[in-house]
Design an enzyme around this catalytic site. Structure first.
Site, PDB file in Angstrom:
ATOM      1  N   LYS A  85       5.513   3.396   8.317  1.00 46.39           N
ATOM      2  CA  LYS A  85       4.304   4.218   8.513  1.00 46.39           C
ATOM      3  C   LYS A  85       3.072   3.332   8.578  1.00 46.39           C
ATOM      4  O   LYS A  85       2.238   3.454   9.470  1.00 46.39           O
ATOM      5  CB  LYS A  85       4.193   5.192   7.336  1.00 46.39           C
ATOM      6  CG  LYS A  85       2.994   6.099   7.382  1.00 46.39           C
ATOM      7  CD  LYS A  85       2.850   6.871   6.086  1.00 46.39           C
ATOM      8  CE  LYS A  85       4.137   7.584   5.701  1.00 46.39           C
ATOM      9  NZ  LYS A  85       3.924   8.607   4.671  1.00 46.39           N
ATOM     10  N   THR A 144      -4.764  13.241   5.611  1.00 44.82           N
ATOM     11  CA  THR A 144      -3.343  13.422   5.931  1.00 44.82           C
ATOM     12  C   THR A 144      -3.134  14.713   6.725  1.00 44.82           C
ATOM     13  O   THR A 144      -2.456  14.720   7.757  1.00 44.82           O
ATOM     14  CB  THR A 144      -2.492  13.416   4.648  1.00 44.82           C
ATOM     15  OG1 THR A 144      -2.820  12.262   3.889  1.00 44.82           O
ATOM     16  CG2 THR A 144      -1.009  13.401   4.978  1.00 44.82           C
ATOM     17  N   LYS A 148       5.309   1.798  -3.052  1.00 44.75           N
ATOM     18  CA  LYS A 148       5.232   3.165  -3.585  1.00 44.75           C
ATOM     19  C   LYS A 148       5.414   3.085  -5.086  1.00 44.75           C
ATOM     20  O   LYS A 148       6.067   2.166  -5.590  1.00 44.75           O
ATOM     21  CB  LYS A 148       6.332   4.045  -2.986  1.00 44.75           C
ATOM     22  CG  LYS A 148       6.106   5.529  -3.168  1.00 44.75           C
ATOM     23  CD  LYS A 148       5.167   6.106  -2.112  1.00 44.75           C
ATOM     24  CE  LYS A 148       4.704   7.509  -2.480  1.00 44.75           C
ATOM     25  NZ  LYS A 148       3.915   8.119  -1.405  1.00 44.75           N
ATOM     26  N   ASP A 190      -0.577  10.807  -4.363  1.00 45.48           N
ATOM     27  CA  ASP A 190       0.606  11.434  -3.776  1.00 45.48           C
ATOM     28  C   ASP A 190       0.810  12.722  -4.578  1.00 45.48           C
ATOM     29  O   ASP A 190      -0.120  13.159  -5.276  1.00 45.48           O
ATOM     30  CB  ASP A 190       1.830  10.506  -3.871  1.00 45.48           C
ATOM     31  CG  ASP A 190       3.021  11.015  -3.049  1.00 45.48           C
ATOM     32  OD1 ASP A 190       2.949  10.959  -1.811  1.00 45.48           O
ATOM     33  OD2 ASP A 190       4.016  11.489  -3.623  1.00 45.48           O
ATOM     34  N   LYS A 212       0.866  -1.185   0.000  1.00 46.30           N
ATOM     35  CA  LYS A 212       0.000   0.000   0.000  1.00 46.30           C
ATOM     36  C   LYS A 212       0.893   1.221   0.000  1.00 46.30           C
ATOM     37  O   LYS A 212       1.826   1.323   0.809  1.00 46.30           O
ATOM     38  CB  LYS A 212      -0.875  -0.020   1.264  1.00 46.30           C
ATOM     39  CG  LYS A 212      -1.794   1.168   1.395  1.00 46.30           C
ATOM     40  CD  LYS A 212      -3.197   0.832   0.946  1.00 46.30           C
ATOM     41  CE  LYS A 212      -4.035   2.057   0.641  1.00 46.30           C
ATOM     42  NZ  LYS A 212      -3.833   2.629  -0.707  1.00 46.30           N
TER      43      LYS A 212
HETATM   44  P1  NDP Z   1       0.228  17.789  -3.966  1.00 43.14           P
HETATM   45  O1  NDP Z   1       0.679  17.497  -5.334  1.00 43.14           O
HETATM   46  O2  NDP Z   1      -1.220  17.939  -3.702  1.00 43.14           O
HETATM   47  O3  NDP Z   1       0.936  19.126  -3.441  1.00 43.14           O
HETATM   48  C1  NDP Z   1       2.302  19.242  -3.367  1.00 43.14           C
HETATM   49  C2  NDP Z   1       2.647  20.652  -2.933  1.00 43.14           C
HETATM   50  O4  NDP Z   1       4.045  20.712  -2.702  1.00 43.14           O
HETATM   51  C3  NDP Z   1       2.348  21.687  -3.985  1.00 43.14           C
HETATM   52  O5  NDP Z   1       2.048  22.906  -3.362  1.00 43.14           O
HETATM   53  C4  NDP Z   1       3.670  21.766  -4.732  1.00 43.14           C
HETATM   54  O6  NDP Z   1       3.882  22.988  -5.405  1.00 43.14           O
HETATM   55  C5  NDP Z   1       4.658  21.601  -3.615  1.00 43.14           C
HETATM   56  N1  NDP Z   1       5.919  21.033  -4.148  1.00 43.14           N
HETATM   57  C6  NDP Z   1       6.093  19.901  -4.876  1.00 43.14           C
HETATM   58  N2  NDP Z   1       7.388  19.712  -5.206  1.00 43.14           N
HETATM   59  C7  NDP Z   1       8.031  20.749  -4.663  1.00 43.14           C
HETATM   60  C8  NDP Z   1       9.394  21.141  -4.650  1.00 43.14           C
HETATM   61  N3  NDP Z   1      10.340  20.422  -5.291  1.00 43.14           N
HETATM   62  N4  NDP Z   1       9.704  22.257  -3.961  1.00 43.14           N
HETATM   63  C9  NDP Z   1       8.739  22.972  -3.293  1.00 43.14           C
HETATM   64  N5  NDP Z   1       7.443  22.666  -3.292  1.00 43.14           N
HETATM   65  C10 NDP Z   1       7.102  21.583  -3.969  1.00 43.14           C
HETATM   66  O7  NDP Z   1       0.869  16.660  -3.040  1.00 43.14           O
HETATM   67  P2  NDP Z   1       0.441  16.203  -1.581  1.00 43.14           P
HETATM   68  O8  NDP Z   1      -0.068  17.356  -0.804  1.00 43.14           O
HETATM   69  O9  NDP Z   1      -0.408  15.003  -1.726  1.00 43.14           O
HETATM   70  O10 NDP Z   1       1.841  15.713  -0.991  1.00 43.14           O
HETATM   71  C11 NDP Z   1       2.725  16.577  -0.285  1.00 43.14           C
HETATM   72  C12 NDP Z   1       3.688  15.752   0.552  1.00 43.14           C
HETATM   73  O11 NDP Z   1       2.950  14.954   1.485  1.00 43.14           O
HETATM   74  C13 NDP Z   1       4.546  14.757  -0.227  1.00 43.14           C
HETATM   75  O12 NDP Z   1       5.792  14.628   0.419  1.00 43.14           O
HETATM   76  C14 NDP Z   1       3.772  13.458  -0.092  1.00 43.14           C
HETATM   77  O13 NDP Z   1       4.594  12.330  -0.284  1.00 43.14           O
HETATM   78  C15 NDP Z   1       3.308  13.578   1.345  1.00 43.14           C
HETATM   79  N6  NDP Z   1       2.163  12.752   1.704  1.00 43.14           N
HETATM   80  C16 NDP Z   1       0.991  12.830   1.032  1.00 43.14           C
HETATM   81  C17 NDP Z   1      -0.086  12.067   1.421  1.00 43.14           C
HETATM   82  C18 NDP Z   1      -1.424  12.233   0.776  1.00 43.14           C
HETATM   83  O14 NDP Z   1      -2.386  11.643   1.309  1.00 43.14           O
HETATM   84  N7  NDP Z   1      -1.576  12.971  -0.289  1.00 43.14           N
HETATM   85  C19 NDP Z   1       0.026  11.087   2.512  1.00 43.14           C
HETATM   86  C20 NDP Z   1       1.282  11.146   3.224  1.00 43.14           C
HETATM   87  C21 NDP Z   1       2.301  11.933   2.797  1.00 43.14           C
HETATM   88  P3  NDP Z   1       3.819  23.050  -7.004  1.00 43.14           P
HETATM   89  O15 NDP Z   1       2.366  23.098  -7.347  1.00 43.14           O
HETATM   90  O16 NDP Z   1       4.548  24.311  -7.334  1.00 43.14           O
HETATM   91  O17 NDP Z   1       4.512  21.837  -7.538  1.00 43.14           O
END
Ligand code: NDP
Length: 446
Positions: free
Chosen positions: A114, A209, A126, A166, A90
């Site tokens: 996790k 999350t 993943k 993700d 998962k």
């Molecule tokens: P989204 O795609 O919804 O959002 C990602 C956000 O992070 C956007 O604002 C994006 O900006 C920014 N971002 C991405 N890459 C970079 C970078 N290189 N530098 C700075 N900002 C960046 O993703 P999620 O919110 O789903 O995921 C965010 C984090 O949380 C990740 O690490 C993910 O693995 C983790 N996570 C997510 C879960 C989930 O349920 N979705 C569960 C557990 C962990 P921009 O639009 O400019 O790219």
């Protein structure tokens, strides 16, 4: 670190020298779990750690699709099926140009621990692809997702491997992938989580999350005589995790003064207006800079790292790995930040984490603090299997209970094994690892 753990880590570094994020995650995890092997010499005899660090299977495949100009495009995709000792694989699917095998292995290894911490029967995996949904039309995204699933369907299933969202994979992408899976296999089953509410999704999954992160931070603060109410908070990112972390922490009485994306950040001393952020990010798929044009008194600054220079009490990095380095950690500490909750996976570098721990900043590591997403995904799997839907309140109550349980496990393991009772990094890694280790031992050398 004991000799066995150190030997395995050295071997891993040699064999994976070109995968810095994987080495970074493995170094933190192996450093933390080393004391377990002093207590359990039988693990070394069974080469448990050598097996733990090696994925059970990695699938790499090409994804050809046709763009709106009629030109064929090709991307490279992966599924890392890391560890199935405690349940089906998962873990999410990341769609971002930076995706490579090393990043997915780091995420996969984190995911094993996790998922174990949630207390639910899910193994670690993943996946992802170097496809960038940004700037693509809906039709291009659909064609990509259909092609991606046309290969991936061979390796996933409701009882084998259940991917989720993700970075870059939200409800739209999950919908297209699910449609294609159903068309090819004829199965209406819970093969993906994060589905839309009309076709098997769970209420509360979208928020899980971010909300879960806030529940974890609340438990951590209360255990240390502090409260969220009245605190000033920074939230990096403005995606799924960031938006719902900001929403819940605001509801809990804190004030979020800044959010960001990969281009820059907005500062709003009055408290971020989340309705505006949602409109820009969820509806228009726009940039955070547009916030400043719409909300008087707010300021946009180019460059996302500057967000950590803003004074705050609590920092919630919710964007991506290694977004918060040693310099940023020092700035946060100097400005009085006393708690950090990782919404993203490994947003703090090893140096930043060390700085937080040394300065007694209450630090909630991602694999524990952001586990609410996958936990609620597992609740979605349960609902799909039972052919029923729980209410938002039911899911949210379960999520609260799960996050409390994760915090309790982390605190107990930190107390037993850590250099101090608030070292939740050691706590999370050990508590997550012990259950997986026990299951692997029981199942023999497989
Ligand atoms: P989204 O795609 O919804 O959002 C990602 C956000 O992070 C956007 O604002 C994006 O900006 C920014 N971002 C991405 N890459 C970079 C970078 N290189 N530098 C700075 N900002 C960046 O993703 P999620 O919110 O789903 O995921 C965010 C984090 O949380 C990740 O690490 C993910 O693995 C983790 N996570 C997510 C879960 C989930 O349920 N979705 C569960 C557990 C962990 P921009 O639009 O400019 O790219």
């Amino acid at each position: 670190m004991n000799a066995y753990t150190s030997r395995v880590l050295e071997g891993l570094k040699t064999r994976n020298a070109h995968e810095p994020e994987f080495i970074q995650a493995a170094t933190e995890i192996l450093n933390s779990i080393s004391p377990v092997f002093d207590k359990h010499p039988e693990y070394e005899a069974a080469s448990l750690l050598e097996r733990f660090v090696e994925p059970e299977r990695v699938i790499i495949f090409r994804v050809p699709w046709i763009d709106d100009q009629g030109k064929a495009q090709v991307n490279r995709a992966y599924r890392v099926q890391y560890n199935s000792a405690i349940g089906p694989y998962k873990g999410g699917i990341r769609l971002h140009p930076s995706v490579n095998l090393g990043i997915l292995k780091f995420l996969g290894m984190e995911q094993i621990l996790k998922n174990s911490l949630t207390g639910l029967p899910i193994g670690g995996g993943k996946g992802g692809c170097d496809f960038d949904p940004k700037g693509k039309s809906d039709n291009e995204v659909m064609r990509f997702c259909q092609s991606f699933m046309t290969e991936l369907f061979k390796y996933v299933g409701a009882d084998t491997d259940v991917p989720a969202g993700d970075i870059g994979t939200g409800a739209r992408e999950i919908g297209y992938m699910y449609g294609q899976y159903k068309r090819i296999t004829g199965l209406y089953e819970g093969v993906l989580t994060g589905k839309g509410l009309t076709y098997g999704g769970s209420l509360g999954r979208k928020q899980a999350t971010g909300y879960g992160l806030c529940y974890f931070v609340k438990n951590m603060l209360e255990a240390n005589g502090k409260a969220i109410e009245g605190q000033t908070v920074l939230v990096s990112g403005s995606g799924n995790v960031a938006i719902y972390a900001a929403e819940k922490i605001t509801e809990m009485g804190a004030k979020v003064v800044a959010m960001s994306d990969s281009n820059g950040y907005v500062y709003d001393a009055n408290g971020i207006n989340l309705a505006v952020v949602k409109q820009i990010k969820e509806v228009e798929r726009g940039r955070i800079r547009e916030y400043a044009a719409r909300v008087p008194g707010s300021v946009y600054t180019e460059g996302c790292k500057g967000i950590w220079n803003i004074p705050c009490d609590i920092a919630l990095p919710c964007a991506t790995q290694n977004e918060l380095d040693g310099e940023a950690a020092n700035a946060l500490v100097a400005n009085g930040c006393y708690a950090v909750g990782e919404g993203a996976n490994m947003p703090s570098t090893l140096e930043a984490t060390e700085i937080f721990l040394q300065n007694d900043v209450l630090f909630a590591p991602g694999k524990a603090a952001n586990a609410g997403g996958v936990a609620t995904s597992a609740l979605e799997m349960s609902q799909n299997s039972m052919r029923l839907s729980w209410s938002f309140e039911e899911v949210d109550e379960k999520l609260k209970g799960i996050m409390k349980g994760i915090f309790t496990q982390c605190a107990a393991a930190a107390k037993e094994y850590g250099d101090k009772p608030t070292n939740y990094v050691i706590g999370a890694n050990i508590a997550g690892f012990l259950k997986v280790a026990e299951a692997m031992m029981a199942q023999g050398v497989v």
